[in-house]
Scaffold this motif. Structure first.
Motif, PDB file in Angstrom:
ATOM      1  N   PRO A   4       0.811  -1.228   0.000  1.00  0.00           N
ATOM      2  CA  PRO A   4       0.000   0.000   0.000  1.00  0.00           C
ATOM      3  C   PRO A   4       0.842   1.275   0.000  1.00  0.00           C
ATOM      4  O   PRO A   4       0.290   2.368  -0.153  1.00  0.00           O
ATOM      5  CB  PRO A   4      -0.803  -0.124   1.300  1.00  0.00           C
ATOM      6  CG  PRO A   4       0.084  -0.917   2.207  1.00  0.00           C
ATOM      7  CD  PRO A   4       0.807  -1.897   1.327  1.00  0.00           C
ATOM      8  N   ILE A   5       2.151   1.154   0.164  1.00  0.00           N
ATOM      9  CA  ILE A   5       2.980   2.356   0.304  1.00  0.00           C
ATOM     10  C   ILE A   5       2.998   3.199  -0.969  1.00  0.00           C
ATOM     11  O   ILE A   5       2.834   4.434  -0.905  1.00  0.00           O
ATOM     12  CB  ILE A   5       4.405   1.979   0.757  1.00  0.00           C
ATOM     13  CG1 ILE A   5       4.341   1.322   2.137  1.00  0.00           C
ATOM     14  CG2 ILE A   5       5.308   3.205   0.785  1.00  0.00           C
ATOM     15  CD1 ILE A   5       5.665   0.808   2.652  1.00  0.00           C
ATOM     16  N   ASP A  10       1.178   8.146  -3.859  1.00  0.00           N
ATOM     17  CA  ASP A  10       0.358   8.751  -4.921  1.00  0.00           C
ATOM     18  C   ASP A  10      -0.679   9.690  -4.320  1.00  0.00           C
ATOM     19  O   ASP A  10      -0.876  10.827  -4.796  1.00  0.00           O
ATOM     20  CB  ASP A  10      -0.370   7.660  -5.723  1.00  0.00           C
ATOM     21  CG  ASP A  10       0.563   6.841  -6.608  1.00  0.00           C
ATOM     22  OD1 ASP A  10       1.708   7.297  -6.849  1.00  0.00           O
ATOM     23  OD2 ASP A  10       0.154   5.755  -7.042  1.00  0.00           O
ATOM     24  N   GLU A  11      -1.343   9.229  -3.280  1.00  0.00           N
ATOM     25  CA  GLU A  11      -2.379  10.041  -2.634  1.00  0.00           C
ATOM     26  C   GLU A  11      -1.772  11.299  -2.015  1.00  0.00           C
ATOM     27  O   GLU A  11      -2.372  12.383  -2.060  1.00  0.00           O
ATOM     28  CB  GLU A  11      -3.086   9.182  -1.578  1.00  0.00           C
ATOM     29  CG  GLU A  11      -4.275   9.856  -0.904  1.00  0.00           C
ATOM     30  CD  GLU A  11      -3.882  10.580   0.370  1.00  0.00           C
ATOM     31  OE1 GLU A  11      -4.582  11.538   0.727  1.00  0.00           O
ATOM     32  OE2 GLU A  11      -2.884  10.185   0.993  1.00  0.00           O
ATOM     33  N   LYS A  38       6.450  19.765 -12.424  1.00  0.00           N
ATOM     34  CA  LYS A  38       7.102  18.516 -12.036  1.00  0.00           C
ATOM     35  C   LYS A  38       6.922  18.289 -10.540  1.00  0.00           C
ATOM     36  O   LYS A  38       7.040  19.213  -9.728  1.00  0.00           O
ATOM     37  CB  LYS A  38       8.592  18.546 -12.366  1.00  0.00           C
ATOM     38  CG  LYS A  38       8.909  18.552 -13.851  1.00  0.00           C
ATOM     39  CD  LYS A  38       8.579  17.222 -14.490  1.00  0.00           C
ATOM     40  CE  LYS A  38       9.001  17.172 -15.947  1.00  0.00           C
ATOM     41  NZ  LYS A  38       8.600  15.910 -16.608  1.00  0.00           N
ATOM     42  N   LEU A  39       6.641  17.035 -10.200  1.00  0.00           N
ATOM     43  CA  LEU A  39       6.428  16.699  -8.796  1.00  0.00           C
ATOM     44  C   LEU A  39       6.776  15.225  -8.592  1.00  0.00           C
ATOM     45  O   LEU A  39       6.244  14.354  -9.287  1.00  0.00           O
ATOM     46  CB  LEU A  39       4.969  16.948  -8.405  1.00  0.00           C
ATOM     47  CG  LEU A  39       4.560  16.631  -6.967  1.00  0.00           C
ATOM     48  CD1 LEU A  39       5.330  17.507  -5.982  1.00  0.00           C
ATOM     49  CD2 LEU A  39       3.053  16.824  -6.785  1.00  0.00           C
ATOM     50  N   GLY A  40       7.672  14.956  -7.667  1.00  0.00           N
ATOM     51  CA  GLY A  40       8.077  13.579  -7.424  1.00  0.00           C
ATOM     52  C   GLY A  40       8.464  13.343  -5.982  1.00  0.00           C
ATOM     53  O   GLY A  40       8.782  14.285  -5.242  1.00  0.00           O
ATOM     54  N   SER A  53       6.784   7.874  -6.379  1.00  0.00           N
ATOM     55  CA  SER A  53       5.563   8.348  -7.009  1.00  0.00           C
ATOM     56  C   SER A  53       5.912   9.605  -7.791  1.00  0.00           C
ATOM     57  O   SER A  53       6.821  10.353  -7.423  1.00  0.00           O
ATOM     58  CB  SER A  53       4.483   8.662  -5.971  1.00  0.00           C
ATOM     59  OG  SER A  53       3.292   9.116  -6.603  1.00  0.00           O
ATOM     60  N   GLY A  54       5.178   9.838  -8.869  1.00  0.00           N
ATOM     61  CA  GLY A  54       5.395  11.044  -9.659  1.00  0.00           C
ATOM     62  C   GLY A  54       6.649  10.987 -10.499  1.00  0.00           C
ATOM     63  O   GLY A  54       7.059   9.918 -10.975  1.00  0.00           O
TER      64      GLY A  54
END
Length: 443
Positions: A4-5, A10-11, A38-40, A53-54
């Motif tokens: 679930p990580i 993502d959330e 951009k977002l990571g 994520s991202g």
């Protein structure tokens, strides 16, 4: 099972993706032109597992986030006294690019502001090292933290050099005070190259996890920094890493961290994880707006604040039993569990020192102990030695050699080491008691 990580990450990004406040750094052409959307994020465990994520594979220049790592390399090379003689460790309370030195000592206040970072960069290599040699030391050193070969972005470096008036002024100020004796322009160019090394959030998370793991890179297994130097780096990051916002950051978020004007932020939870985010829009302190909010979110939801008191642990002493053996000897079995550090060993020693009953045989059962740190091991070894001096027979149930008593260098050479109670003579009543205990549990 699917972890679930990644879904949690993502959330988390989606919660903050709509925030478009702040602006890209405008004084370096490549940073001004960077895509602000951009977002990571990446979280790395101490065994090298990365959750992303991202835009986790997107490369950007490391900028000021290089400072803690280069500081560590300089400490390893020159030694702590020599580095402290050149650069202090006090928070400045000023912006990262202030032209200021300590009023009493005349040296930079700490290695996280530009004045301190320039002085630290000048330490790389041997005396008289060239610009190219220092640049390569910085690049290869940062690569060791990342666990892969990194490269300098020449375009970013060229654009930054064209606007380096303030850093050149700081370097000339340092040279005028003989903080270093190198050519100021060479030092600034080398520092700019250091800041122009390209990384991803995955790289930064591994670099952060290296610091979180006491200087041990989780991918390569290389001990990049010694534990003592690693501690120094983390301490300075905690107090000075976020410049004039360091106090707010540590009280609200509580994760030792470092930001860069490219939009990256990395944080270190010692003994747990390394975390990195990337989003180019900056606040007035030069920190990524969304990055700071994501760190605050993670700190609250995952209880990552370094000052959060842990839940009270179960007692280190799992059981403490006394029996009369077949030969009439009083036998005491003290069974420990979990991770034993200084406070835990003190608790055990206090129990061992109980004058209420006499003991002929003392058995220390370590079969359920996960780890004993060096300080606790020394304390317990000394306590067991004193029991022996008092005429008490000491037995260790230590199949994993947690106390490091096997071999010729044992600190307790005469102590018997066993794997089970069956090997102890004269403890029939002990074994019978254990059988009754097991029978009771099965009812």
């Amino acid at each position: 099972m699917r972890s679930p990580i990644p879904d949690f990450l993502d959330e988390t990004l989606n919660r903050h993706r709509s925030d478009r406040s702040g602006e890209n750094a405008d004084y370096i052409p490549d940073l001004a032109a960077a895509d602000p959307e951009k977002l990571g994020i990446c979280i790395s465990t101490l065994d090298g597992v990365e959750y992303t994520s991202g835009d986790s594979e997107f490369e950007f220049s490391i900028q000021s986030m290089s400072k803690p790592f280069i500081y560590g390399l300089a400490l390893e090379q020159a030694g702590l006294p020599a580095v402290l003689d050149m650069v202090g460790v006090e928070p400045s309370g000023e912006k990262f690019n202030e032209l200021s030195l300590d009023k009493k000592s005349g040296k930079p206040l700490n290695p996280m502001i530009n004045a301190g970072a320039l002085a630290i960069h000048s330490l790389l290599g041997e005396d008289g090292s060239s610009l190219a040699e220092r640049t390569e030391i910085a690049r290869s050193g940062l690569s060791r933290f990342a666990g892969r070969e990194l490269r300098v972005d020449e375009s970013t470096a060229a654009g930054e050099w064209e606007a380096a008036y303030r850093n050149i002024a700081i370097a000339n100020m340092l040279r005028s005070y003989d903080v270093f004796l190198d050519d100021p322009d060479d030092v600034v160019q080398g520092y700019i190259a250091q800041c122009s090394v390209l990384v991803t959030v995955k790289d930064l998370a591994i670099m952060a996890a290296t610091l979180a793991g006491g200087g041990l890179n989780p991918i390569t297994g290389e001990q990049v920094l010694s534990p003592r130097v690693n501690r120094q780096v983390l301490a300075v990051m905690m107090t000075c890493g976020m410049y004039d916002a360091a106090g707010d950051w540590m009280t609200e978020i509580g994760i030792p961290a470092k930001s860069g004007v490219s939009g990256g932020v990395f944080g270190v939870m010692p003994g747990q994880v390394g975390i990195a985010t990337f989003s180019p829009r900056l606040d007035r302190h030069g920190t990524s707006v969304r990055g700071a909010k994501i760190f605050r979110d993670l700190s609250n939801r995952l209880s990552l604040h370094i000052m959060d008191a842990p839940e009270p642990a179960r007692s280190i002493i799992r059981r403490d039993r006394r029996f009369v053996g077949n030969n009439g000897e009083m036998v005491r079995i003290c069974s420990l569990q979990g991770l034993i550090q200084w406070s835990g060993s003190e608790n055990v020693i206090r129990a061992m020192d109980d004058p209420a009953t006499s003991t002929n045989v003392f058995i220390l059962d370590l079969r359920r102990v996960n780890e004993i740190n060096g300080v606790a091991r020394k304390m317990l070894t000394e306590a067991l030695s004193r029991l022996k001096e008092d005429g008490i027979r000491v037995v260790l149930m230590d199949p994993e050699d947690m106390m490091k008593c096997k071999g010729p260098d044992s600190a307790l050479p005469d102590v018997k080491i066993l794997d089970s109670l069956k090997s102890v003579k004269g403890l029939k009543r002990v074994r019978n008691d254990r059988r009754r205990e097991m029978a009771d549990r099965s009812v």
